[in-house]
Design a protein around this motif. Structure first.
Motif, mmCIF file in Angstrom:
data_model
loop_
_atom_site.group_PDB
_atom_site.id
_atom_site.type_symbol
_atom_site.label_atom_id
_atom_site.label_comp_id
_atom_site.label_asym_id
_atom_site.label_seq_id
_atom_site.Cartn_x
_atom_site.Cartn_y
_atom_site.Cartn_z
ATOM 1 N N LYS A 7 0.852 -1.229 0.070
ATOM 2 C CA LYS A 7 0.021 -0.012 0.033
ATOM 3 C C LYS A 7 0.885 1.205 -0.039
ATOM 4 C CE LYS A 7 -0.890 0.135 5.162
ATOM 5 N NZ LYS A 7 -1.967 0.052 6.160
ATOM 6 N N LYS A 8 0.418 2.205 -0.829
ATOM 7 C CA LYS A 8 1.047 3.500 -0.965
ATOM 8 C C LYS A 8 0.399 4.719 -0.092
ATOM 9 C CE LYS A 8 4.057 2.236 -3.938
ATOM 10 N NZ LYS A 8 5.573 2.395 -3.700
ATOM 11 N N MET A 9 -0.843 4.100 0.591
ATOM 12 C CA MET A 9 -1.860 5.023 1.322
ATOM 13 C C MET A 9 -2.375 4.325 2.377
ATOM 14 S SD MET A 9 -4.299 5.476 -1.731
ATOM 15 C CE MET A 9 -2.837 5.279 -2.775
ATOM 16 N N GLN A 10 -2.943 4.957 3.337
ATOM 17 C CA GLN A 10 -3.559 4.182 4.588
ATOM 18 C C GLN A 10 -4.577 3.243 4.110
ATOM 19 O OE1 GLN A 10 -2.228 4.869 7.338
ATOM 20 N NE2 GLN A 10 -3.208 3.033 8.371
ATOM 21 N N ARG A 11 -5.430 3.298 3.338
ATOM 22 C CA ARG A 11 -6.299 2.365 2.759
ATOM 23 C C ARG A 11 -6.729 2.544 1.322
ATOM 24 N NH1 ARG A 11 -10.832 4.891 1.888
ATOM 25 N NH2 ARG A 11 -11.305 7.182 3.078
ATOM 26 N N PRO A 12 -7.448 1.498 0.684
ATOM 27 C CA PRO A 12 -7.721 1.775 -0.717
ATOM 28 C C PRO A 12 -9.123 2.809 -0.828
ATOM 29 C CG PRO A 12 -7.914 -0.664 -0.272
ATOM 30 C CD PRO A 12 -7.699 0.135 1.101
ATOM 31 N N LEU A 13 -9.062 3.758 -1.953
ATOM 32 C CA LEU A 13 -9.852 4.675 -2.170
ATOM 33 C C LEU A 13 -11.280 3.871 -2.738
ATOM 34 C CD1 LEU A 13 -7.690 6.998 -4.132
ATOM 35 C CD2 LEU A 13 -8.670 7.473 -1.877
ATOM 36 N N ARG A 14 -12.383 4.408 -2.093
ATOM 37 C CA ARG A 14 -13.843 3.896 -2.678
ATOM 38 C C ARG A 14 -14.019 4.443 -3.903
ATOM 39 N NH1 ARG A 14 -14.168 5.236 2.921
ATOM 40 N NH2 ARG A 14 -15.420 7.031 2.457
ATOM 41 N N TRP A 15 -14.223 3.432 -4.803
ATOM 42 C CA TRP A 15 -14.264 3.950 -6.397
ATOM 43 C C TRP A 15 -15.604 3.290 -7.071
ATOM 44 C CZ3 TRP A 15 -12.121 0.142 -10.305
ATOM 45 C CH2 TRP A 15 -12.178 0.791 -11.492
ATOM 46 N N ALA A 16 -15.942 4.128 -7.932
ATOM 47 C CA ALA A 16 -16.980 3.751 -8.955
ATOM 48 C C ALA A 16 -16.622 4.231 -10.184
ATOM 49 C CB ALA A 16 -18.261 4.516 -8.362
ATOM 50 N N MET A 17 -17.517 3.671 -11.179
ATOM 51 C CA MET A 17 -17.393 3.786 -12.442
ATOM 52 C C MET A 17 -18.628 4.327 -13.170
ATOM 53 S SD MET A 17 -15.357 0.724 -14.094
ATOM 54 C CE MET A 17 -15.161 1.643 -15.690
ATOM 55 N N VAL A 18 -18.877 5.162 -14.350
ATOM 56 C CA VAL A 18 -19.764 5.565 -14.824
ATOM 57 C C VAL A 18 -19.416 5.048 -16.364
ATOM 58 C CG1 VAL A 18 -21.190 7.386 -15.720
ATOM 59 C CG2 VAL A 18 -20.216 7.661 -13.487
ATOM 60 N N GLY A 19 -20.421 4.312 -16.632
ATOM 61 C CA GLY A 19 -20.032 3.669 -17.934
ATOM 62 C C GLY A 19 -18.906 2.322 -17.782
ATOM 63 N N GLY A 20 -18.450 2.057 -18.957
ATOM 64 C CA GLY A 20 -17.473 0.878 -18.857
ATOM 65 C C GLY A 20 -18.273 -0.428 -18.558
ATOM 66 N N GLY A 21 -19.338 -0.624 -19.109
ATOM 67 C CA GLY A 21 -20.115 -1.975 -18.809
ATOM 68 C C GLY A 21 -19.531 -3.049 -19.870
ATOM 69 N N ARG A 22 -20.585 -3.966 -19.874
ATOM 70 C CA ARG A 22 -20.394 -5.241 -20.691
ATOM 71 C C ARG A 22 -20.129 -4.981 -22.170
ATOM 72 N NH1 ARG A 22 -25.313 -8.389 -19.147
ATOM 73 N NH2 ARG A 22 -23.937 -8.980 -17.438
ATOM 74 N N LEU A 23 -20.577 -3.901 -22.699
ATOM 75 C CA LEU A 23 -20.438 -3.676 -24.165
ATOM 76 C C LEU A 23 -19.246 -2.604 -24.571
ATOM 77 C CD1 LEU A 23 -24.093 -3.513 -25.586
ATOM 78 C CD2 LEU A 23 -22.487 -5.493 -25.150
ATOM 79 N N SER A 24 -18.734 -2.197 -23.351
ATOM 80 C CA SER A 24 -17.619 -1.235 -23.489
ATOM 81 C C SER A 24 -16.351 -1.710 -23.847
ATOM 82 C CB SER A 24 -17.177 -0.500 -22.060
ATOM 83 O OG SER A 24 -16.180 0.318 -21.995
#
Length: 393
Positions: A7-24
């Motif tokens: 780890k380079k930081m205390q904890r992982p960042l809570r992350w989301a995506m817009v797009g990038g789905g099954r057909l992406s």
């Protein structure tokens, strides 16, 4: 020291995506990049698809909680803001014409942003987002994925140290042949929007391909500034007009160097024409995407040398991104992992007010995205005025 997932930081960042789905075409690259070092990001939410049911099914199959697979980004931003464990950063992997509004909404929801390129349609939009990001004290990163190939940092170091002498010629190319006929638009929705000006913006291959290469050239030669350029672009498949599927750009730099960029999706038979060659008064260096672990170093009057990734003779800023060790090939997925790790380090530094880390970190930030927009605008302006030289404004 090699990267090994610590780890380079205390904890992982809570992350989301817009797009990038099954057909992406690009969504999986984002996820492999972000999650390669599982100490950097944790995917916990998403609005993956314009088809909400398909997007929900896809998110569940990625292992997300059903309640955090949202129908649209507006709902996701609102609902996640109510949670104590809500998202902190969002990646935007949607068509170009949606980037501005989604990015603006994300910043207004106090989220850091990682966005596909080209960032926006106009420099004016870019300046608005930069001002908003500064006000909100958030990071905006741009996924110039190829720039994570760390042999580019070796090239940067060699330029900085004067190994090439004075830079005279910059020869850039990003071409392929997969759009040599128009079947791609007929067969793929993800290709169809790329040649629609309302969605793709004022360019096709200039924005979709060569902004990668242009940013990489700026990474290698940060002191090299364009004075003027000339762009000649064509739509060899007529249905793509006014967007180009081929373009040649000539560039004059402020230091007297000259540059060329050939970008094309109609380079018939070409599987990978992504190359960068820098010519100086003493020597030349060249990188090719099909062999990203090596650069060719040619000193005038001496035998040609091949510099290999992972070797101790390389500059420390290059070897700092080493993952697998010499003789074990890396590639695009590792490049994406490198830039996503740097996005995470930048976000963590911003959260902690660590400006020194931000100033010394080399990654595609909001200014890199703005420079890409500016380059496209100048290319289009030149082409639309009869392929004339224009000042780089």
């Amino acid at each position: 020291m090699m990267l090994n997932g610590e780890k380079k930081m205390q904890r992982p960042l809570r992350w989301a995506m817009v797009g990038g789905g099954r057909l992406s075409q690009v969504g999986y690259k984002h996820r492999t990049g972000a999650l390669r070092d599982n100490t950097a990001f944790q995917l916990i939410a998403g609005a993956f698809d314009i088809d909400s049911e398909r997007g929900k099914d896809f998110g569940i199959n990625l292992g997300l909680d059903e309640e955090r697979c949202y129908a649209n980004y507006q709902t996701m931003f609102a609902e996640e803001a109510k949670r104590g464990d809500g998202i902190e950063v969002v990646s935007i992997a949607t068509p170009n014409g949606t980037h501005f509004e989604i990015c603006k909404a994300a910043l207004n929801a106090d989220l850091h942003v990682i966005c596909e390129k080209p960032l926006f349609f106009t420099s004016e939009e870019g300046r608005e987002i930069k001002a908003l990001a500064e006000k909100k004290e958030k990071i905006v990163g741009v996924t110039y994925g190829f720039s994570g190939n760390h042999m580019l940092l070796q090239m940067r170091a060699m330029v900085e140290k004067g190994d090439l002498g004075d830079i005279r010629v910059v020869d850039l190319q990003y071409t392929h042949g997969f759009c040599a006929i128009d079947e791609g638009e007929k067969a793929s929705d993800s290709q169809k929007w790329r040649v629609d000006p309302a969605i793709a913006g004022p360019s096709f291959v200039l924005g979709d391909l060569s902004t990668h290469t242009y940013y990489m050239s700026q990474l290698i030669m940060p002191h090299m500034k364009i004075k003027e350029l000339l762009c000649d672009r064509q739509s060899f498949v007529g249905s793509r007009a006014p967007l180009e599927d081929n373009a040649h750009v000539l560039m004059h730099y402020e230091n007297g160097a000259v540059g060329t960029m050939w970008t094309s999706s109609i380079n018939s038979g070409c599987m990978d024409g992504h190359r960068i060659r820098i010519v100086g008064s003493k020597a030349s260096i060249e990188w090719w995407d099909s062999n990203p672990d090596e650069i060719t170093y040619e000193v005038q009057g001496k035998p040609i040398q091949t510099l290999v990734r992972g070797m101790p003779y390389l500059d420390e800023q290059c070897n700092a991104d080493e993952r697998l060790g010499v003789l074990h090939l890396e590639g695009l997925s590792d490049a994406w992992a490198n830039i996503y790790l740097k996005f995470a380090i930048a976000i963590d530094a911003k959260n902690r007010g660590n400006e020194e880390t931000l100033q010394n970190l080399i990654y595609p930030d909001i200014d890199a995205g703005l420079e890409g927009i500016r380059w496209i605008e100048n290319c289009v302006r030149s082409a639309e005025n009869g392929s004339v030289w224009v000042d780089f404004v």
